[in-house]
Write a protein that holds these residues in place. Structure first.
Motif: not given
Length: 369
Positions: A329-335, A364-366, A347-351, A354-358
């Motif tokens: 999913i893209s950042l814009d679609d997620l928003s 900017r796709q996740f 910032p939450i994506i970065l967290e 770091l947790l190895g979840k994403v």
């Protein structure tokens, strides 16, 4: 004769105005370096985007004389000359549009073995050293070879750990084979060859380790492997350029995060923040993403793996579940989907990284891991 093709390839690449991209265009148009040498000056109008000035130096006898000397030097010093247009250079590197037309090689490269490029600062800390040691120990059962730049610090540690764990390693030089920079690594370079690795460079034998060569060298380090790991680097460090090349080549980039106050981690943190690299959370996860065998657990590991289920806070959980439902999913679609501004999501994506979840991808796709 193929030996003549080496001669004309070196002479052609030595001409002023003929870089790697122009070289490839000449060879594609005329079929070989030898034919390009003979015909390009008269038939330059066949070349799209190349004018008379660009081809004016082709045919200059001094370049043929240089090429003859270069081939003699290579023969005396057991240096192999590899031509990209003959399919002799590493295949992943060949995919890059600015790949070197010519590689000079000492030692052997098994192109069927997986490769990983590992780079970082010359001012390595104990944190970076421990990570490299743990990575090689954990991946002991996997078959791969490492690629780095033979600099002091991280590069040196990568080559040494490769040798210690009986992994072939490739050192990419920023100069010709008449030199060895830094001189402190001469014994290491000899050990690399003794243990089945290789030294490679795109620079002819007399090329000195000039400053601009190092950035140019970094594109080869990035292009050799499907993935690049940045261990430690500061803002604007040379390893940031290696990561940029890897991104341009659509290769995976991983970065070791650190404290924002640690100078040697600031470049890595920046790469992660700007979605130019995936954050390394555990070595086991990293090895899995590299496609290597699962490592054995190590008690007291600096970067341990845990199966413990982490209870995510509301915002993290909302974003994680939304990404899990729609991979890439893209950042814009997620928003739009969750009704949260993009600057609050990042910032939450970065967290979550770091947790190895994403995992973040270019554009900017996740994707949930």
């Amino acid at each position: 004769m193929i030996s003549q093709e080496y001669l004309y390839a070196i002479a052609l690449r030595e001409c002023s105005q003929i870089g790697d991209i122009h070289f490839h265009k000449l060879v594609r148009t005329f079929g070989s370096a030898q034919e390009a040498w003979r015909r390009a000056k008269k038939e330059y109008k066949k070349l799209e985007g190349i004018g008379q000035k660009t081809v004016s130096d082709i045919g200059n006898n001094k370049h043929l004389e240089f090429a003859e000397e270069e081939l003699n030097f290579c023969e005396k010093n057991n240096i192999q000359v590899r031509l990209k247009h003959l399919g002799e250079t590493p295949f992943l590197l060949n995919e890059c549009n600015d790949a070197p037309a010519i590689l000079y090689q000492k030692g052997n490269i098994d192109d069927s073995i997986s490769k990983v490029s590992i780079v970082g600062t010359r001012n390595m800390t104990s944190y970076g050293r421990q990570f490299i040691e743990d990575l090689f120990e954990a991946s002991q059962s996997s078959t791969y070879l490492s690629v780095s730049g033979l600099a002091l610090g991280v590069d040196k540690e990568v080559h040494e750990q490769s040798i210690l764990h009986q992994k072939p390693t490739i050192a990419v030089l920023a100069h010709g084979f008449q030199y060895l920079y830094p001189a402190k690594n001469r014994k290491l370079s000899e050990k690399i060859l003794q243990e089945g690795g290789a030294l490679i460079t795109e620079f002819s034998s007399s090329q000195k380790p000039d400053r601009e060569n190092f950035i140019q060298r970094n594109r080869i380090v990035a292009g050799m492997s499907p993935a690049t790991i940045v261990v430690e680097t500061g803002f604007g460090g040379g390893s940031v350029s290696t990561a940029a090349f890897a991104n341009d080549y659509n290769r995976d980039v991983f970065a070791l995060p650190g404290k924002i106050t640690d100078l040697c981690s600031q470049g890595c943190n920046q790469l992660i923040f700007h979605n130019k690299a995936t954050a390394i959370s555990t070595i086991k996860d990293l090895i899995g993403m590299l496609g290597f065998n699962a490592p054995k657990e190590k008690i007291g590991e600096l970067f341990p793996y845990s199966e413990t289920i982490v209870q995510l806070p509301d915002n993290q959980n909302l974003i994680y579940q939304s990404i899990k439902e729609e991979p890439l999913i893209s950042l814009d679609d997620l928003s739009q989907k969750i009704g949260l501004a993009t600057h609050k999501i990042l910032p939450i994506i970065l967290e979550l990284e770091l947790l190895g979840k994403v995992k973040s991808f270019s554009g900017r796709q996740f994707m949930a891991i």
